[in-house]
Design a protein around this motif. Sequence first.
Motif, PDB file in Angstrom:
ATOM      1  N   VAL A  60      -5.698  -5.747 -19.860  1.00 24.48           N
ATOM      2  CA  VAL A  60      -4.437  -5.097 -19.525  1.00 24.48           C
ATOM      3  C   VAL A  60      -4.396  -4.884 -18.012  1.00 24.48           C
ATOM      4  O   VAL A  60      -5.305  -4.272 -17.446  1.00 24.48           O
ATOM      5  CB  VAL A  60      -4.310  -3.743 -20.254  1.00 24.48           C
ATOM      6  CG1 VAL A  60      -2.997  -3.061 -19.883  1.00 24.48           C
ATOM      7  CG2 VAL A  60      -4.399  -3.940 -21.773  1.00 24.48           C
ATOM      8  N   ASP A  61      -3.359  -5.406 -17.372  1.00 26.90           N
ATOM      9  CA  ASP A  61      -3.228  -5.207 -15.924  1.00 26.90           C
ATOM     10  C   ASP A  61      -2.800  -3.771 -15.635  1.00 26.90           C
ATOM     11  O   ASP A  61      -2.263  -3.076 -16.507  1.00 26.90           O
ATOM     12  CB  ASP A  61      -2.209  -6.183 -15.346  1.00 26.90           C
ATOM     13  CG  ASP A  61      -2.660  -7.632 -15.456  1.00 26.90           C
ATOM     14  OD1 ASP A  61      -3.882  -7.865 -15.554  1.00 26.90           O
ATOM     15  OD2 ASP A  61      -1.791  -8.527 -15.455  1.00 26.90           O
ATOM     16  N   ASP A  62      -3.000  -3.347 -14.387  1.00 20.77           N
ATOM     17  CA  ASP A  62      -2.682  -1.963 -14.028  1.00 20.77           C
ATOM     18  C   ASP A  62      -1.195  -1.715 -13.826  1.00 20.77           C
ATOM     19  O   ASP A  62      -0.777  -0.645 -13.377  1.00 20.77           O
ATOM     20  CB  ASP A  62      -3.459  -1.534 -12.780  1.00 20.77           C
ATOM     21  CG  ASP A  62      -3.193  -2.426 -11.578  1.00 20.77           C
ATOM     22  OD1 ASP A  62      -2.136  -3.093 -11.541  1.00 20.77           O
ATOM     23  OD2 ASP A  62      -4.032  -2.469 -10.663  1.00 20.77           O
ATOM     24  N   ASP A  63      -0.364  -2.710 -14.178  1.00 17.08           N
ATOM     25  CA  ASP A  63       1.091  -2.534 -14.152  1.00 17.08           C
ATOM     26  C   ASP A  63       1.706  -2.997 -15.468  1.00 17.08           C
ATOM     27  O   ASP A  63       2.869  -3.387 -15.523  1.00 17.08           O
ATOM     28  CB  ASP A  63       1.715  -3.278 -12.962  1.00 17.08           C
ATOM     29  CG  ASP A  63       1.299  -4.746 -12.905  1.00 17.08           C
ATOM     30  OD1 ASP A  63       0.674  -5.245 -13.869  1.00 17.08           O
ATOM     31  OD2 ASP A  63       1.593  -5.397 -11.881  1.00 17.08           O
ATOM     32  N   ASN A  64       0.922  -2.952 -16.538  1.00 21.46           N
ATOM     33  CA  ASN A  64       1.379  -3.327 -17.880  1.00 21.46           C
ATOM     34  C   ASN A  64       1.600  -2.086 -18.736  1.00 21.46           C
ATOM     35  O   ASN A  64       0.780  -1.162 -18.716  1.00 21.46           O
ATOM     36  CB  ASN A  64       0.359  -4.217 -18.585  1.00 21.46           C
ATOM     37  CG  ASN A  64       0.182  -5.584 -17.956  1.00 21.46           C
ATOM     38  OD1 ASN A  64      -0.745  -6.303 -18.311  1.00 21.46           O
ATOM     39  ND2 ASN A  64       1.042  -5.949 -17.021  1.00 21.46           N
ATOM     40  N   VAL A  65       2.683  -2.084 -19.495  1.00 20.34           N
ATOM     41  CA  VAL A  65       2.986  -0.989 -20.419  1.00 20.34           C
ATOM     42  C   VAL A  65       3.079  -1.589 -21.820  1.00 20.34           C
ATOM     43  O   VAL A  65       4.052  -2.274 -22.145  1.00 20.34           O
ATOM     44  CB  VAL A  65       4.304  -0.282 -20.039  1.00 20.34           C
ATOM     45  CG1 VAL A  65       4.616   0.839 -21.033  1.00 20.34           C
ATOM     46  CG2 VAL A  65       4.230   0.273 -18.618  1.00 20.34           C
ATOM     47  N   LEU A  66       2.063  -1.341 -22.638  1.00 16.18           N
ATOM     48  CA  LEU A  66       2.016  -1.912 -23.980  1.00 16.18           C
ATOM     49  C   LEU A  66       2.926  -1.151 -24.933  1.00 16.18           C
ATOM     50  O   LEU A  66       3.016   0.086 -24.876  1.00 16.18           O
ATOM     51  CB  LEU A  66       0.593  -1.867 -24.539  1.00 16.18           C
ATOM     52  CG  LEU A  66      -0.538  -2.520 -23.736  1.00 16.18           C
ATOM     53  CD1 LEU A  66      -1.816  -2.523 -24.564  1.00 16.18           C
ATOM     54  CD2 LEU A  66      -0.189  -3.920 -23.281  1.00 16.18           C
ATOM     55  N   GLU A  67       3.581  -1.878 -25.836  1.00 19.71           N
ATOM     56  CA  GLU A  67       4.307  -1.203 -26.906  1.00 19.71           C
ATOM     57  C   GLU A  67       3.304  -0.488 -27.816  1.00 19.71           C
ATOM     58  O   GLU A  67       2.126  -0.844 -27.879  1.00 19.71           O
ATOM     59  CB  GLU A  67       5.153  -2.202 -27.697  1.00 19.71           C
ATOM     60  CG  GLU A  67       6.409  -2.613 -26.970  1.00 19.71           C
ATOM     61  CD  GLU A  67       7.471  -3.179 -27.905  1.00 19.71           C
ATOM     62  OE1 GLU A  67       7.157  -3.428 -29.095  1.00 19.71           O
ATOM     63  OE2 GLU A  67       8.613  -3.372 -27.446  1.00 19.71           O
TER      64      GLU A  67
ATOM     65  N   GLY B  58      -2.300 -13.609 -18.617  1.00 19.56           N
ATOM     66  CA  GLY B  58      -3.267 -12.542 -18.393  1.00 19.56           C
ATOM     67  C   GLY B  58      -2.775 -11.166 -18.791  1.00 19.56           C
ATOM     68  O   GLY B  58      -3.566 -10.292 -19.137  1.00 19.56           O
ATOM     69  N   ALA B  59      -1.459 -10.915 -18.743  1.00 15.40           N
ATOM     70  CA  ALA B  59      -0.904  -9.624 -19.145  1.00 15.40           C
ATOM     71  C   ALA B  59      -1.051  -9.456 -20.654  1.00 15.40           C
ATOM     72  O   ALA B  59      -0.380 -10.125 -21.432  1.00 15.40           O
ATOM     73  CB  ALA B  59       0.564  -9.531 -18.747  1.00 15.40           C
ATOM     74  N   GLY B  60      -1.964  -8.582 -21.060  1.00 17.87           N
ATOM     75  CA  GLY B  60      -2.190  -8.358 -22.481  1.00 17.87           C
ATOM     76  C   GLY B  60      -2.995  -9.441 -23.166  1.00 17.87           C
ATOM     77  O   GLY B  60      -2.985  -9.530 -24.400  1.00 17.87           O
ATOM     78  N   LEU B  61      -3.724 -10.243 -22.399  1.00 19.67           N
ATOM     79  CA  LEU B  61      -4.509 -11.337 -22.968  1.00 19.67           C
ATOM     80  C   LEU B  61      -5.605 -10.816 -23.901  1.00 19.67           C
ATOM     81  O   LEU B  61      -6.346  -9.896 -23.555  1.00 19.67           O
ATOM     82  CB  LEU B  61      -5.148 -12.155 -21.838  1.00 19.67           C
ATOM     83  CG  LEU B  61      -6.092 -13.283 -22.244  1.00 19.67           C
ATOM     84  CD1 LEU B  61      -5.342 -14.364 -23.022  1.00 19.67           C
ATOM     85  CD2 LEU B  61      -6.769 -13.884 -21.021  1.00 19.67           C
TER      86      LEU B  61
END
Length: 312
Positions: free
Chosen positions: A89-96, A162-165
């Motif tokens: 998780v990248d430091d600018d990702n917001v997971l549902e 990579g975002a949420g990989l």
Amino acid sequence: MPPLSVIICAHNPRPNYLKRTLQALREQSLSVERWELVLVDNASDQPLAGRYDLAWHPHGRHVREENHGLTKARLRGIAESAGKFLVFVDDDNVLEAHYLLQVLEIASAHPDLGAWSGNVELRFEEPPPPWTEKFWPFLAQRTVEEDFLVCSKEFAPACPVGAGLCVRRKVGEHYAAQLQQSEWRRELDRKGSDLMSAGDLDLAFTACDLGLCRGVFKALRLQHLIPPERVTEAYLLRLTEGIQLSSYILEMSRDSKKIPPDTNCWWWLKFLCDCATKFGRKRRFYLANKRAQRRARALYDELKSRTSTCPP
């Protein structure tokens, strides 16, 4: 030990973005007893451990990685984590809220799946200029309308980002072992202000190296937070050059037959003719692509002269 590990790699993160990333993880429907959280501080100017509280998570901890670069941070996260499944998780990702639960359900339903991700919605701080829309995929925008799996090493559909990989541990460990033998693959992806990329693709293709599939799934959703400076022409020009160069390096490191074109007289003749037909922004982005091509060829020639072999 929980079956799933969430790994956040951060270098000088925007405080409000990382706080939203952590809050979204805190609100996951999957019980915190079933996953661990590793926040890898990749040589941030101000250490993150004293600024971001992980006490809410029983399996949460900070790790400091002094060697600069996203690939170095990912490798440290793999080494420090213990889950059967890894979620980057990248430091600018917001997971549902159901993201992590869906990761485990997908893994259970597809035992031959090695690497996967899903939808990535760009969330802009300010409305971007309309002309930038065609470059949004370079910012990791992905729309997945149907689940798709493929067992191929070709650059084709179903390439996770990579975002949420998500990867199985054995894929991550094999990737880490392989990178010890390849200087070029270790240099892929972000390093400070350098906009190299493709480390996520390399990790996904590693699943195929092991005979596993890679895929994308519509049930996985997250938001990628985008500040105004990432939709300027100057930034997108640098990003375009970095992505193109990274693609050449990834191809060369994985297939000795994939060689950038030689910049001989015919290359220059076509280049000049193309330049004569392009103007303004179109020409500037064309030049960014051609700079990447020339840099890739120069790297190939340098390595060939030193080793008389193809790129490692």
